[in-house]
Design a protein around this motif. Sequence first.
Motif, PDB file in Angstrom:
ATOM      1  N   ILE A  41       0.845  -1.195   0.000  1.00  0.00           N
ATOM      2  CA  ILE A  41       0.000   0.000   0.000  1.00  0.00           C
ATOM      3  C   ILE A  41       0.883   1.250   0.000  1.00  0.00           C
ATOM      4  CG2 ILE A  41      -1.712   1.339   1.315  1.00  0.00           C
ATOM      5  CD1 ILE A  41      -2.874  -1.200   0.156  1.00  0.00           C
ATOM      6  N   TYR A  42       0.541   2.191  -0.864  1.00  0.00           N
ATOM      7  CA  TYR A  42       1.182   3.503  -0.872  1.00  0.00           C
ATOM      8  C   TYR A  42       0.142   4.512  -1.316  1.00  0.00           C
ATOM      9  CZ  TYR A  42       1.660   3.307  -6.001  1.00  0.00           C
ATOM     10  OH  TYR A  42       1.411   3.244  -7.346  1.00  0.00           O
ATOM     11  N   TYR A  43       0.477   5.792  -1.217  1.00  0.00           N
ATOM     12  CA  TYR A  43      -0.472   6.859  -1.540  1.00  0.00           C
ATOM     13  C   TYR A  43       0.141   7.796  -2.567  1.00  0.00           C
ATOM     14  CZ  TYR A  43      -2.740   5.048   2.573  1.00  0.00           C
ATOM     15  OH  TYR A  43      -3.342   4.205   3.470  1.00  0.00           O
ATOM     16  N   MET A  44      -0.692   8.243  -3.516  1.00  0.00           N
ATOM     17  CA  MET A  44      -0.192   9.070  -4.608  1.00  0.00           C
ATOM     18  C   MET A  44      -1.129  10.237  -4.876  1.00  0.00           C
ATOM     19  SD  MET A  44       1.246   7.835  -8.209  1.00  0.00           S
ATOM     20  CE  MET A  44       2.114   8.997  -9.227  1.00  0.00           C
ATOM     21  N   LEU A  45      -0.531  11.334  -5.291  1.00  0.00           N
ATOM     22  CA  LEU A  45      -1.258  12.526  -5.713  1.00  0.00           C
ATOM     23  C   LEU A  45      -0.550  13.067  -6.947  1.00  0.00           C
ATOM     24  CD1 LEU A  45      -3.308  14.874  -5.268  1.00  0.00           C
ATOM     25  CD2 LEU A  45      -1.581  15.929  -3.802  1.00  0.00           C
ATOM     26  N   GLU A  51       3.774  17.696 -11.468  1.00  0.00           N
ATOM     27  CA  GLU A  51       4.193  17.487 -10.089  1.00  0.00           C
ATOM     28  C   GLU A  51       3.424  16.306  -9.487  1.00  0.00           C
ATOM     29  OE1 GLU A  51       4.750  20.776  -6.873  1.00  0.00           O
ATOM     30  OE2 GLU A  51       2.644  20.159  -6.855  1.00  0.00           O
ATOM     31  N   SER A  52       4.137  15.467  -8.746  1.00  0.00           N
ATOM     32  CA  SER A  52       3.478  14.322  -8.119  1.00  0.00           C
ATOM     33  C   SER A  52       4.080  14.058  -6.747  1.00  0.00           C
ATOM     34  CB  SER A  52       3.591  13.075  -8.996  1.00  0.00           C
ATOM     35  OG  SER A  52       4.936  12.664  -9.094  1.00  0.00           O
ATOM     36  N   PHE A  53       3.275  13.404  -5.909  1.00  0.00           N
ATOM     37  CA  PHE A  53       3.649  13.077  -4.543  1.00  0.00           C
ATOM     38  C   PHE A  53       3.412  11.588  -4.335  1.00  0.00           C
ATOM     39  CE2 PHE A  53       2.335  17.403  -4.737  1.00  0.00           C
ATOM     40  CZ  PHE A  53       3.018  18.110  -3.761  1.00  0.00           C
ATOM     41  N   VAL A  54       4.360  10.909  -3.688  1.00  0.00           N
ATOM     42  CA  VAL A  54       4.213   9.494  -3.338  1.00  0.00           C
ATOM     43  C   VAL A  54       4.628   9.328  -1.883  1.00  0.00           C
ATOM     44  CG1 VAL A  54       5.049   7.146  -3.751  1.00  0.00           C
ATOM     45  CG2 VAL A  54       4.687   8.688  -5.686  1.00  0.00           C
ATOM     46  N   ILE A  55       3.742   8.725  -1.096  1.00  0.00           N
ATOM     47  CA  ILE A  55       4.026   8.412   0.303  1.00  0.00           C
ATOM     48  C   ILE A  55       4.066   6.897   0.421  1.00  0.00           C
ATOM     49  CG2 ILE A  55       3.241   8.595   2.689  1.00  0.00           C
ATOM     50  CD1 ILE A  55       1.613  11.078   1.802  1.00  0.00           C
ATOM     51  N   LYS A  56       5.173   6.374   0.954  1.00  0.00           N
ATOM     52  CA  LYS A  56       5.316   4.921   1.076  1.00  0.00           C
ATOM     53  C   LYS A  56       6.224   4.580   2.244  1.00  0.00           C
ATOM     54  CE  LYS A  56       8.907   3.357  -1.772  1.00  0.00           C
ATOM     55  NZ  LYS A  56       9.329   2.743  -3.002  1.00  0.00           N
ATOM     56  N   LEU A  57       6.197   3.320   2.628  1.00  0.00           N
ATOM     57  CA  LEU A  57       7.085   2.839   3.675  1.00  0.00           C
ATOM     58  C   LEU A  57       8.501   2.681   3.130  1.00  0.00           C
ATOM     59  CD1 LEU A  57       4.831   0.139   5.371  1.00  0.00           C
ATOM     60  CD2 LEU A  57       5.403   2.419   6.239  1.00  0.00           C
TER      61      LEU A  57
END
Length: 106
Positions: A41-45, A51-57
């Motif tokens: 699981i990860y989160y993206m915008l 421009e993009s954002f990725v949140i991950k472990l």
Amino acid sequence: MTVAYDLYGAKDLGLLSAKVNVERVLGEAFEERDSSYQGGIYYMLGGGDAESFVIKLNVDPFDGDAVEQDYPDYKVLLYINATDRSSALEEVMRQAGFKLLRHEVF
């Protein structure tokens, strides 16, 4: 125009709380995704050429080591790609509990 690729890390946040914090400071909602390449699981915008954002472990799904081996103490990573507002975002991300770890300009 200067385009930057920034890496942020959070030591004391879980994945979901990191997402909630970043959504709060940006006023934008992230999309939940699942990919073995990203470690589950990860989160993206954003995305594409914008421009993009990725949140991950910070865990490699194949060997369990840190994805960003220079920063193994940071549990959650935030990648901000192709941004032209790097300086402004640094203060905002600090408010969300993240520290700037790497700043690359192309």
